[in-house]
Design a protein around this motif. Structure first.
Motif, PDB file in Angstrom:
ATOM      1  N   GLY A   1       0.793  -1.222   0.000  1.00  0.00           N
ATOM      2  CA  GLY A   1       0.000   0.000   0.000  1.00  0.00           C
ATOM      3  C   GLY A   1       0.822   1.268   0.000  1.00  0.00           C
ATOM      4  O   GLY A   1       0.265   2.375   0.093  1.00  0.00           O
ATOM      5  N   ALA A   2       2.146   1.151  -0.092  1.00  0.00           N
ATOM      6  CA  ALA A   2       3.021   2.319   0.029  1.00  0.00           C
ATOM      7  C   ALA A   2       2.778   3.340  -1.084  1.00  0.00           C
ATOM      8  O   ALA A   2       2.727   4.551  -0.837  1.00  0.00           O
ATOM      9  CB  ALA A   2       4.482   1.882   0.047  1.00  0.00           C
ATOM     10  N   LEU A   3       2.639   2.869  -2.326  1.00  0.00           N
ATOM     11  CA  LEU A   3       2.424   3.802  -3.433  1.00  0.00           C
ATOM     12  C   LEU A   3       1.106   4.555  -3.273  1.00  0.00           C
ATOM     13  O   LEU A   3       1.051   5.779  -3.487  1.00  0.00           O
ATOM     14  CB  LEU A   3       2.462   3.056  -4.769  1.00  0.00           C
ATOM     15  CG  LEU A   3       3.838   2.638  -5.267  1.00  0.00           C
ATOM     16  CD1 LEU A   3       3.707   1.742  -6.494  1.00  0.00           C
ATOM     17  CD2 LEU A   3       4.696   3.848  -5.593  1.00  0.00           C
ATOM     18  N   ASN A   4       0.057   3.859  -2.904  1.00  0.00           N
ATOM     19  CA  ASN A   4      -1.228   4.519  -2.700  1.00  0.00           C
ATOM     20  C   ASN A   4      -1.167   5.500  -1.533  1.00  0.00           C
ATOM     21  O   ASN A   4      -1.798   6.569  -1.573  1.00  0.00           O
ATOM     22  CB  ASN A   4      -2.329   3.489  -2.459  1.00  0.00           C
ATOM     23  CG  ASN A   4      -2.736   2.768  -3.743  1.00  0.00           C
ATOM     24  OD1 ASN A   4      -2.570   3.301  -4.834  1.00  0.00           O
ATOM     25  ND2 ASN A   4      -3.250   1.562  -3.601  1.00  0.00           N
ATOM     26  N   TRP A   5      -0.405   5.159  -0.502  1.00  0.00           N
ATOM     27  CA  TRP A   5      -0.215   6.059   0.639  1.00  0.00           C
ATOM     28  C   TRP A   5       0.416   7.375   0.185  1.00  0.00           C
ATOM     29  O   TRP A   5      -0.021   8.459   0.582  1.00  0.00           O
ATOM     30  CB  TRP A   5       0.648   5.366   1.688  1.00  0.00           C
ATOM     31  CG  TRP A   5       1.090   6.250   2.808  1.00  0.00           C
ATOM     32  CD1 TRP A   5       0.336   6.662   3.874  1.00  0.00           C
ATOM     33  CD2 TRP A   5       2.403   6.810   2.977  1.00  0.00           C
ATOM     34  NE1 TRP A   5       1.104   7.460   4.696  1.00  0.00           N
ATOM     35  CE2 TRP A   5       2.363   7.563   4.174  1.00  0.00           C
ATOM     36  CE3 TRP A   5       3.595   6.754   2.252  1.00  0.00           C
ATOM     37  CZ2 TRP A   5       3.485   8.262   4.658  1.00  0.00           C
ATOM     38  CZ3 TRP A   5       4.703   7.437   2.712  1.00  0.00           C
ATOM     39  CH2 TRP A   5       4.650   8.181   3.901  1.00  0.00           C
ATOM     40  N   ALA A   6       1.421   7.301  -0.674  1.00  0.00           N
ATOM     41  CA  ALA A   6       2.052   8.518  -1.190  1.00  0.00           C
ATOM     42  C   ALA A   6       1.087   9.299  -2.083  1.00  0.00           C
ATOM     43  O   ALA A   6       1.011  10.539  -2.013  1.00  0.00           O
ATOM     44  CB  ALA A   6       3.318   8.164  -1.959  1.00  0.00           C
ATOM     45  N   LYS A   7       0.340   8.591  -2.901  1.00  0.00           N
ATOM     46  CA  LYS A   7      -0.581   9.249  -3.827  1.00  0.00           C
ATOM     47  C   LYS A   7      -1.714   9.977  -3.104  1.00  0.00           C
ATOM     48  O   LYS A   7      -2.317  10.900  -3.663  1.00  0.00           O
ATOM     49  CB  LYS A   7      -1.156   8.222  -4.805  1.00  0.00           C
ATOM     50  CG  LYS A   7      -0.158   7.715  -5.834  1.00  0.00           C
ATOM     51  CD  LYS A   7      -0.799   6.653  -6.738  1.00  0.00           C
ATOM     52  CE  LYS A   7       0.192   6.098  -7.740  1.00  0.00           C
ATOM     53  NZ  LYS A   7      -0.421   5.050  -8.599  1.00  0.00           N
ATOM     54  N   GLU A   8      -2.016   9.566  -1.876  1.00  0.00           N
ATOM     55  CA  GLU A   8      -3.039  10.266  -1.090  1.00  0.00           C
ATOM     56  C   GLU A   8      -2.696  11.740  -0.909  1.00  0.00           C
ATOM     57  O   GLU A   8      -3.577  12.578  -0.742  1.00  0.00           O
ATOM     58  CB  GLU A   8      -3.198   9.601   0.285  1.00  0.00           C
ATOM     59  CG  GLU A   8      -3.888   8.253   0.252  1.00  0.00           C
ATOM     60  CD  GLU A   8      -3.878   7.562   1.610  1.00  0.00           C
ATOM     61  OE1 GLU A   8      -4.407   6.445   1.696  1.00  0.00           O
ATOM     62  OE2 GLU A   8      -3.328   8.155   2.576  1.00  0.00           O
ATOM     63  N   GLU A   9      -1.399  12.060  -0.935  1.00  0.00           N
ATOM     64  CA  GLU A   9      -0.934  13.450  -0.828  1.00  0.00           C
ATOM     65  C   GLU A   9      -0.434  13.968  -2.181  1.00  0.00           C
ATOM     66  O   GLU A   9       0.339  14.921  -2.241  1.00  0.00           O
ATOM     67  CB  GLU A   9       0.180  13.541   0.213  1.00  0.00           C
ATOM     68  CG  GLU A   9      -0.242  13.181   1.625  1.00  0.00           C
ATOM     69  CD  GLU A   9      -1.196  14.197   2.235  1.00  0.00           C
ATOM     70  OE1 GLU A   9      -1.142  15.373   1.798  1.00  0.00           O
ATOM     71  OE2 GLU A   9      -1.983  13.827   3.122  1.00  0.00           O
TER      72      GLU A   9
END
Length: 331
Positions: A164-172
């Motif tokens: 989920g790391a990429l999606n976590w970054a994309k949240e911002e």
């Protein structure tokens, strides 16, 4: 645009296009310097690099992100090799980009890296693929260890899974250009390439430690070895493209005297467990404008690695020392 004189100074042909064996090299007697992230895709940085001054008797480590193309690599190596007696280079993410507009030949992943190594060797510049050498200049004997590790998204919060790391970054609204331009060929993912590189250089460092058990190491890698050294306040979730937790203890395991990195574009010095960590980047023109406004250029922003500070802080620990940056210039 940069001047004709800068182009003439930087686009010189290699003096000897044959590979120079590290075993035949004579170590310079002077100081060891480092700089990273000179980003020669920016005309202002090309102009600044053209003003690099001669350093007879000294060595230099280019700690990644010299540019995107093989031509940028030639410019960086040509000038560095003409000014310093010995030069090392490690790749950053930008060298590994496949960008046809920047003069790339379309090579991707590991083949692009191999071509960069070939260019470096044409100018006598040592790379992570060459033997580690023992520094015999100022600051005392030390093993110079240029390495290449990439990243695997493990610099994420503990409660965020790797998946989920990429999606976590994309949240911002954060997503590195690497996701589109840094290809891992022939590996299936950048994480897989990172893990293969970590294995490769862990073994190389172990072998060098066995060969030189009493010597300290100078480890140079574009990406920070430790997550706690990553400080990018305006885009904190970019952290996942900044390294791997697999290298967290390498400064202790391999008796590092100094660990050199770039990538963050924030010059700082830290002390951890008696080891000095140096972030040595120049950065994009806007990011070192504060330095330029003070009359500081590439020559002043070279970081002295050896001999460096004579004293180790009490307990071997010290808070970060920030070197010439203002917050508005960070990214």
């Amino acid at each position: 645009m940069f001047s004709t004189s800068a182009l003439l100074a930087l686009n010189s042909e290699p003096a000897d296009a044959t590979t120079v064996s590290s075993s035949t090299r004579k170590m310079p007697p002077g100081k060891l310097y480092a700089i990273a992230d000179i980003h020669l895709s920016f005309p202002g940085n090309v102009e600044a690099w053209s003003q690099l001054a001669p350093h007879p008797g000294d060595g230099l480590i280019l700690c990644g992100d010299v540019g995107e193309s093989l031509e940028h690599m030639r410019i960086a190596c040509s000038k560095a090799a003409s000014c310093f007696d010995m030069v090392w280079w490690v790749p950053g993410n930008h060298e590994l980009y496949t960008v046809r507009a920047e003069g790339s030949d379309g090579s991707r992943g590991e083949p692009k890296y191999e071509k960069l190594v070939e260019v470096a060797r044409q100018f006598g510049v040592l790379t992570p693929e060459d033997d580690f050498m023992v520094w015999e200049g100022q600051g005392g004997a030390a093993v110079i260890a240029p390495i290449f590790t990439l990243y695997d998204y493990s610099f994420k919060p503990d409660d965020v899974p790797i998946s989920g790391a990429l999606n976590w970054a994309k949240e911002e609204n954060i997503e590195a250009t690497d996701e589109y331009l840094l290809h891992p060929d022939p590996y299936p993912t950048r994480q897989a390439w990172c893990h293969a590189l970590v294995q490769k250089f862990e073994a190389k460092l172990e072998a060098a430690k066995a060969q030189h058990p009493t010597l300290p190491f100078i480890i140079a890698n574009h990406w920070p070895l430790r997550k706690d050294l990553v400080f990018i306040p305006r885009i904190p979730r970019f952290v996942i493209w900044c390294g791997t937790t697999l290298t967290e203890d390498w400064h202790r395991r391999f008796n590092a005297k100094v660990v050199i990195s770039g990538h963050l574009h924030i010059r700082r010095t830290d002390w951890k467990s008696g080891c000095r960590f140096e972030e040595v980047s120049l950065g994009y023109p806007r990011q070192w404008k504060d330095c330029a406004d003070m009359g500081l250029g590439v020559n002043e922003l070279l970081r002295e690695i050896l001999p460096g500070p004579k004293a180790i802080p009490e307990g071997g620990e010290q808070p970060a020392e920030w070197r010439s940056f203002t917050m508005e210039h960070i990214y």
